[in-house]
Design a protein around this motif. Structure first.
Motif, PDB file in Angstrom:
ATOM      1  N   ALA A  16      -6.345  10.397  38.179  1.00 58.26           N
ATOM      2  CA  ALA A  16      -6.988  11.627  37.677  1.00 58.26           C
ATOM      3  C   ALA A  16      -7.978  12.155  38.714  1.00 58.26           C
ATOM      4  O   ALA A  16      -8.058  13.367  38.946  1.00 58.26           O
ATOM      5  CB  ALA A  16      -7.692  11.342  36.355  1.00 58.26           C
ATOM      6  N   PRO A  75       0.920  13.734  28.882  1.00 60.73           N
ATOM      7  CA  PRO A  75       1.575  13.418  30.157  1.00 60.73           C
ATOM      8  C   PRO A  75       2.113  11.989  30.179  1.00 60.73           C
ATOM      9  O   PRO A  75       3.016  11.678  30.950  1.00 60.73           O
ATOM     10  CB  PRO A  75       0.462  13.609  31.200  1.00 60.73           C
ATOM     11  N   LEU A  76       1.546  11.098  29.332  1.00 65.92           N
ATOM     12  CA  LEU A  76       1.949   9.687  29.391  1.00 65.92           C
ATOM     13  C   LEU A  76       1.866   9.059  28.005  1.00 65.92           C
ATOM     14  O   LEU A  76       0.898   9.292  27.271  1.00 65.92           O
ATOM     15  CB  LEU A  76       1.002   8.928  30.344  1.00 65.92           C
ATOM     16  N   GLU A 109      -3.758  13.764  40.409  1.00 66.51           N
ATOM     17  CA  GLU A 109      -2.332  13.481  40.214  1.00 66.51           C
ATOM     18  C   GLU A 109      -1.951  13.589  38.733  1.00 66.51           C
ATOM     19  O   GLU A 109      -2.788  13.377  37.846  1.00 66.51           O
ATOM     20  CB  GLU A 109      -2.011  12.064  40.712  1.00 66.51           C
ATOM     21  N   ASP A 110      -0.677  13.879  38.484  1.00 59.88           N
ATOM     22  CA  ASP A 110      -0.117  13.882  37.127  1.00 59.88           C
ATOM     23  C   ASP A 110      -0.091  12.418  36.639  1.00 59.88           C
ATOM     24  O   ASP A 110       0.474  11.558  37.306  1.00 59.88           O
ATOM     25  CB  ASP A 110       1.298  14.475  37.223  1.00 59.88           C
ATOM     26  N   LEU A 111      -0.664  12.155  35.471  1.00 58.50           N
ATOM     27  CA  LEU A 111      -0.787  10.760  34.991  1.00 58.50           C
ATOM     28  C   LEU A 111       0.567  10.112  34.680  1.00 58.50           C
ATOM     29  O   LEU A 111       0.682   8.888  34.647  1.00 58.50           O
ATOM     30  CB  LEU A 111      -1.678  10.692  33.750  1.00 58.50           C
ATOM     31  N   GLY A 112       1.588  10.919  34.431  1.00 59.41           N
ATOM     32  CA  GLY A 112       2.901  10.354  34.119  1.00 59.41           C
ATOM     33  C   GLY A 112       3.840  10.348  35.313  1.00 59.41           C
ATOM     34  O   GLY A 112       5.025  10.035  35.186  1.00 59.41           O
ATOM     35  N   TRP A 113       3.318  10.659  36.496  1.00 49.98           N
ATOM     36  CA  TRP A 113       4.115  10.742  37.721  1.00 49.98           C
ATOM     37  C   TRP A 113       4.665   9.346  38.060  1.00 49.98           C
ATOM     38  O   TRP A 113       3.915   8.358  37.992  1.00 49.98           O
ATOM     39  CB  TRP A 113       3.184  11.244  38.831  1.00 49.98           C
ATOM     40  N   ARG A 160       7.562   8.757  32.001  1.00 44.98           N
ATOM     41  CA  ARG A 160       6.307   9.069  31.289  1.00 44.98           C
ATOM     42  C   ARG A 160       5.941   8.013  30.243  1.00 44.98           C
ATOM     43  O   ARG A 160       5.400   8.300  29.193  1.00 44.98           O
ATOM     44  CB  ARG A 160       6.373  10.461  30.636  1.00 44.98           C
TER      45      ARG A 160
END
Ligand SMILES: Cc1cc2nc3c(=O)[nH]c(=O)nc-3n(C[C@H](O)[C@H](O)[C@H](O)COP(=O)(O)OP(=O)(O)OC[C@H]3O[C@@H](n4cnc5c(N)ncnc54)[C@H](O)[C@@H]3O)c2cc1C
Length: 263
Positions: free
Chosen positions: A178, A17-18, A182-186, A141
């Protein structure tokens, strides 16, 4: 990542994700993501090597301010110290080309004799000195950390500290994200990191730049000003403690990991 698609050299493809770009001040990760950098060349180069000396350094670090740039003497194990000796780039190239004995002859009058006789105790390196600040600390990301985000003049010995603050701040932001699911790369998650680190980094870049201009200079007025400043810092323990806390990275919004607290 945009601009850098494709598998690794061994053919594997990886997804996350990141991506964290911690690949130094000439960060290829930042360049491939289209992040521009502001670079100021100081026209100085640091000569670096380990020096052996007769007398013990007692664990003390020294910085000697000379017109072409500072000479830092940093304690290593035993009777050895590492030097970071800044000269104009032209002069540094000429000194680096000398053999060890001739190199020491140029160094001795700058180093002084407070540690007794000195000799070269390792390989000699040179590093061109510049300040480099990424125009953005994040992209799609992607988060930059360490010198990939900002590389500063070594005059205040703050580069590594700043990188550790980045890592600790990013870890804190990501762990909190986390926990919230939430999405870590948001982008909003990455914005929290960028906002936390950007101001501190710009301030550090400006401060080290100012220090270098003030101290790598033989102008009598500037010399008087900095002598008064250093005298005041020495005479006022509160001010001195403030500088020490600042240098240790313990001021401002200090990430939990750097305070020794769990995430
Ligand atoms: C002469 C000098 C003296 C200094 N003195 C001090 C000091 O006294 N105190 C202090 O706090 N700081 C000091 N610094 C600054 C400090 O060295 C840096 O801030 C610190 O090393 C930055 O760490 P970093 O991991 O971000 O980058 P780097 O140390 O540059 O590490 C980046 C790493 O990424 C690797 N890499 C790059 N591209 C790729 C790739 N494509 N694939 C895999 N790996 C890759 C590189 O090989 C490198 O190992 C000094 C710097 C210099 C030049």
């Amino acid at each position: 990542m945009p601009g850098a698609p494709g598998p690794l050299e061994d053919g594997r493809e990886m997804a996350a994700p990141l991506l964290v770009g911690a690949d130094g001040r000439r960060s290829g990760t930042a360049a491939r993501a289209g992040i521009k950098r502001r670079v100021t060349d100081y026209g100085q180069t640091a000569l670096v090597c380990a020096i052996g000396h007769e007398k013990p350094h007692q664990g003390c670090a020294y910085q000697i301010f000379l017109p072409p740039g500072p000479l830092a003497i940093l304690p290593l194990t035993g009777n050895r110290s590492s030097i970071v000796w800044s000269e104009t780039t032209e002069q540094a190239a000429a000194i680096q080309a000398l053999d060890d004995e001739a190199y020491l002859e140029v160094l001795r009058p700058r180093f002084g004799d407070f540690l007794g006789e000195i000799h070269i105790a390792g390989a000699r390196y040179t590093y061109p000195l510049n300040m480099t600040l990424a125009e953005s600390f994040t992209a799609e990301r992607l988060a930059l950390a360490g010198d990939a985000a900002r590389g500063v003049h070594p005059i205040a010995g703050q580069g590594l500290n700043a990188g550790l603050r980045d890592v600790a701040a990013l870890a804190e932001v990501l762990v909190e994200a986390a926990r919230r699911g939430e999405d870590l790369g948001w982008p909003l998650v990455l914005d929290r990191y960028a906002q936390w680190r950007r101001f501190d980094s710009a301030t550090l870049a400006l401060a080290t730049d100012g220090f270098n201009r003030l101290f790598s200079n033989d102008n009598p007025l500037l010399r008087l000003g900095r002598d008064i400043g250093l005298g005041l810092a020495n005479a006022l323990p509160g001010l001195r403690r403030g500088f020490m806390r600042e240098a240790a990275g313990m001021t401002g919004d200090v990430p939990r990991l750097l305070q020794g607290r769990p995430l």
